[in-house]
Write a protein that holds these residues in place. Sequence first.
Motif, PDB file in Angstrom:
ATOM      1  N   ARG A 144      -7.447 -16.485  12.457  1.00  0.00           N
ATOM      2  CA  ARG A 144      -6.672 -15.704  11.488  1.00  0.00           C
ATOM      3  C   ARG A 144      -7.512 -14.576  10.918  1.00  0.00           C
ATOM      4  NH1 ARG A 144      -6.359 -14.752   6.364  1.00  0.00           N
ATOM      5  NH2 ARG A 144      -8.105 -16.156   5.905  1.00  0.00           N
ATOM      6  N   VAL A 145      -8.771 -14.865  10.577  1.00  0.00           N
ATOM      7  CA  VAL A 145      -9.660 -13.854  10.005  1.00  0.00           C
ATOM      8  C   VAL A 145      -9.926 -12.745  11.016  1.00  0.00           C
ATOM      9  CG1 VAL A 145     -11.994 -13.427   9.142  1.00  0.00           C
ATOM     10  CG2 VAL A 145     -10.726 -15.438   8.364  1.00  0.00           C
ATOM     11  N   VAL A 146     -10.216 -13.119  12.260  1.00  0.00           N
ATOM     12  CA  VAL A 146     -10.502 -12.114  13.295  1.00  0.00           C
ATOM     13  C   VAL A 146      -9.279 -11.248  13.542  1.00  0.00           C
ATOM     14  CG1 VAL A 146     -11.098 -11.769  15.721  1.00  0.00           C
ATOM     15  CG2 VAL A 146     -12.277 -13.520  14.389  1.00  0.00           C
ATOM     16  N   ASN A 147      -8.115 -11.865  13.661  1.00  0.00           N
ATOM     17  CA  ASN A 147      -6.880 -11.103  13.911  1.00  0.00           C
ATOM     18  C   ASN A 147      -6.579 -10.145  12.766  1.00  0.00           C
ATOM     19  OD1 ASN A 147      -6.469 -12.373  16.360  1.00  0.00           O
ATOM     20  ND2 ASN A 147      -5.143 -13.956  15.512  1.00  0.00           N
ATOM     21  N   GLU A 148      -6.844 -10.583  11.541  1.00  0.00           N
ATOM     22  CA  GLU A 148      -6.582  -9.723  10.395  1.00  0.00           C
ATOM     23  C   GLU A 148      -7.568  -8.558  10.363  1.00  0.00           C
ATOM     24  OE1 GLU A 148      -4.573  -8.501   6.848  1.00  0.00           O
ATOM     25  OE2 GLU A 148      -4.092  -9.654   8.654  1.00  0.00           O
ATOM     26  N   PHE A 149      -8.816  -8.826  10.706  1.00  0.00           N
ATOM     27  CA  PHE A 149      -9.804  -7.750  10.776  1.00  0.00           C
ATOM     28  C   PHE A 149      -9.394  -6.695  11.799  1.00  0.00           C
ATOM     29  CE2 PHE A 149     -13.472  -6.173  13.267  1.00  0.00           C
ATOM     30  CZ  PHE A 149     -14.017  -5.313  12.325  1.00  0.00           C
ATOM     31  N   ILE A 150      -9.012  -7.139  13.003  1.00  0.00           N
ATOM     32  CA  ILE A 150      -8.598  -6.211  14.053  1.00  0.00           C
ATOM     33  C   ILE A 150      -7.348  -5.440  13.625  1.00  0.00           C
ATOM     34  CG2 ILE A 150      -7.800  -6.016  16.433  1.00  0.00           C
ATOM     35  CD1 ILE A 150     -10.768  -6.692  16.181  1.00  0.00           C
ATOM     36  N   ARG A 151      -6.417  -6.125  12.968  1.00  0.00           N
ATOM     37  CA  ARG A 151      -5.187  -5.459  12.523  1.00  0.00           C
ATOM     38  C   ARG A 151      -5.495  -4.375  11.495  1.00  0.00           C
ATOM     39  NH1 ARG A 151      -1.613  -5.110   8.585  1.00  0.00           N
ATOM     40  NH2 ARG A 151      -2.832  -6.452   7.217  1.00  0.00           N
ATOM     41  N   LEU A 152      -6.335  -4.692  10.527  1.00  0.00           N
ATOM     42  CA  LEU A 152      -6.680  -3.717   9.493  1.00  0.00           C
ATOM     43  C   LEU A 152      -7.445  -2.532  10.083  1.00  0.00           C
ATOM     44  CD1 LEU A 152      -7.779  -6.093   6.582  1.00  0.00           C
ATOM     45  CD2 LEU A 152      -5.730  -4.636   6.646  1.00  0.00           C
ATOM     46  N   LEU A 153      -8.311  -2.823  11.045  1.00  0.00           N
ATOM     47  CA  LEU A 153      -9.076  -1.746  11.681  1.00  0.00           C
ATOM     48  C   LEU A 153      -8.144  -0.821  12.454  1.00  0.00           C
ATOM     49  CD1 LEU A 153     -11.844  -0.516  12.369  1.00  0.00           C
ATOM     50  CD2 LEU A 153     -11.967  -2.095  14.312  1.00  0.00           C
ATOM     51  N   ASN A 154      -7.270  -1.392  13.261  1.00  0.00           N
ATOM     52  CA  ASN A 154      -6.352  -0.579  14.060  1.00  0.00           C
ATOM     53  C   ASN A 154      -5.375   0.207  13.196  1.00  0.00           C
ATOM     54  OD1 ASN A 154      -7.479  -1.474  16.452  1.00  0.00           O
ATOM     55  ND2 ASN A 154      -6.019  -3.153  16.714  1.00  0.00           N
ATOM     56  N   GLN A 155      -5.031  -0.372  12.065  1.00  0.00           N
ATOM     57  CA  GLN A 155      -4.048   0.243  11.172  1.00  0.00           C
ATOM     58  C   GLN A 155      -4.517   1.588  10.643  1.00  0.00           C
ATOM     59  OE1 GLN A 155      -1.769  -2.358   8.248  1.00  0.00           O
ATOM     60  NE2 GLN A 155      -3.065  -1.229   6.837  1.00  0.00           N
ATOM     61  N   GLN A 156      -5.835   1.786  10.598  1.00  0.00           N
ATOM     62  CA  GLN A 156      -6.371   3.029  10.029  1.00  0.00           C
ATOM     63  C   GLN A 156      -6.380   4.196  11.016  1.00  0.00           C
ATOM     64  OE1 GLN A 156      -9.455   2.114   6.650  1.00  0.00           O
ATOM     65  NE2 GLN A 156     -10.258   1.293   8.553  1.00  0.00           N
ATOM     66  N   PHE A 157      -6.085   3.908  12.282  1.00  0.00           N
ATOM     67  CA  PHE A 157      -6.166   4.945  13.311  1.00  0.00           C
ATOM     68  C   PHE A 157      -4.841   5.051  14.060  1.00  0.00           C
ATOM     69  CE2 PHE A 157     -10.391   3.164  12.637  1.00  0.00           C
ATOM     70  CZ  PHE A 157     -11.123   4.296  12.348  1.00  0.00           C
ATOM     71  N   PRO A 158      -4.512   6.267  14.539  1.00  0.00           N
ATOM     72  CA  PRO A 158      -5.257   7.516  14.316  1.00  0.00           C
ATOM     73  C   PRO A 158      -5.185   7.957  12.855  1.00  0.00           C
ATOM     74  CG  PRO A 158      -3.153   7.970  15.349  1.00  0.00           C
ATOM     75  CD  PRO A 158      -3.276   6.483  15.310  1.00  0.00           C
TER      76      PRO A 158
END
Length: 289
Positions: free
Chosen positions: A175-189
């Motif tokens: 859950r933590v890893v998926n949330e990290f990836i989601r938040l990271l992707n959400q900022q781009f582009p």
Amino acid sequence: MAALATKKAKGQFRVAGINEGKCTLDSYNRRDFYKISLVTEGSPCSLRYGSLPDIYIDRPVLVLVNPIVPYNWTLPERQVPSDGYFCVFNDEFIRTSAQLSGLTDRLFTTQDSPVYFPDTATKQFLTGLFMRMRAEADMDYADKDELFRSHLSLIFHEAIKMRRTEKQTDTGASRVVNEFIRLLNQQFPVDMPLQPIALKKAADFADRIAVHINHLNMVVQKATGKSTTTHISERLFAEAKSLLSYTDYSVADIASGLGFEYQSYFNRFFRKHAGITPLDYRKNFEKYK
């Protein structure tokens, strides 16, 4: 205690300390015997078990080895002798108990990792069980095999509890890893006109997910093979190249949009990853595109 013969004997069980010289168990045929090892202290090492990836071991560990699965230990050149206990037993020893037989079938699978990492309390409990078994091995007691079976049952139940805890931990980690990836992707582009990204460091993501930064770093590294910082840097670098290549925004605006307080910080970051300055990259891209 005599060494185990290579010929399988009915209902056979042996227990010893790992460094117990007077109890020689190295002559037994591993194809005939299950083996349980409790390593309480020793040098870091790796275990290769069947077709599983090598398992790195750097702390106290309980290892349950199936006799039909090939395995070997990779030890450091200057190995510090390990402390702990191990026991071996054959199939006929555990098949006299339906409960023990069922637990064995659950734990000694050929697909699952044989390694369990106990916490401090569990390690102390397991050590106490092995110490009792080792003392009982020297006793002149007709029913001591039943004592061994009782202790094995307790060891197996501790392993099952550790497996459940690890699965729950893995679920939480996912859950933590998926949330990290989601938040990271959400900022781009990056949205243009430039709106500086909000999450720039691992600590920013940890705060947003509400976990300790050390936990975030650990689970991301374990799940992806890359650190949180590497993930962030790679996405920033990819976005920087895209903005330099396909937009007319100034380097200063791009630096601001990517969350860099000063353009000089962005220049240093970009040069570290590309080997050239942002302006040189833009010129080269326009020249050769």
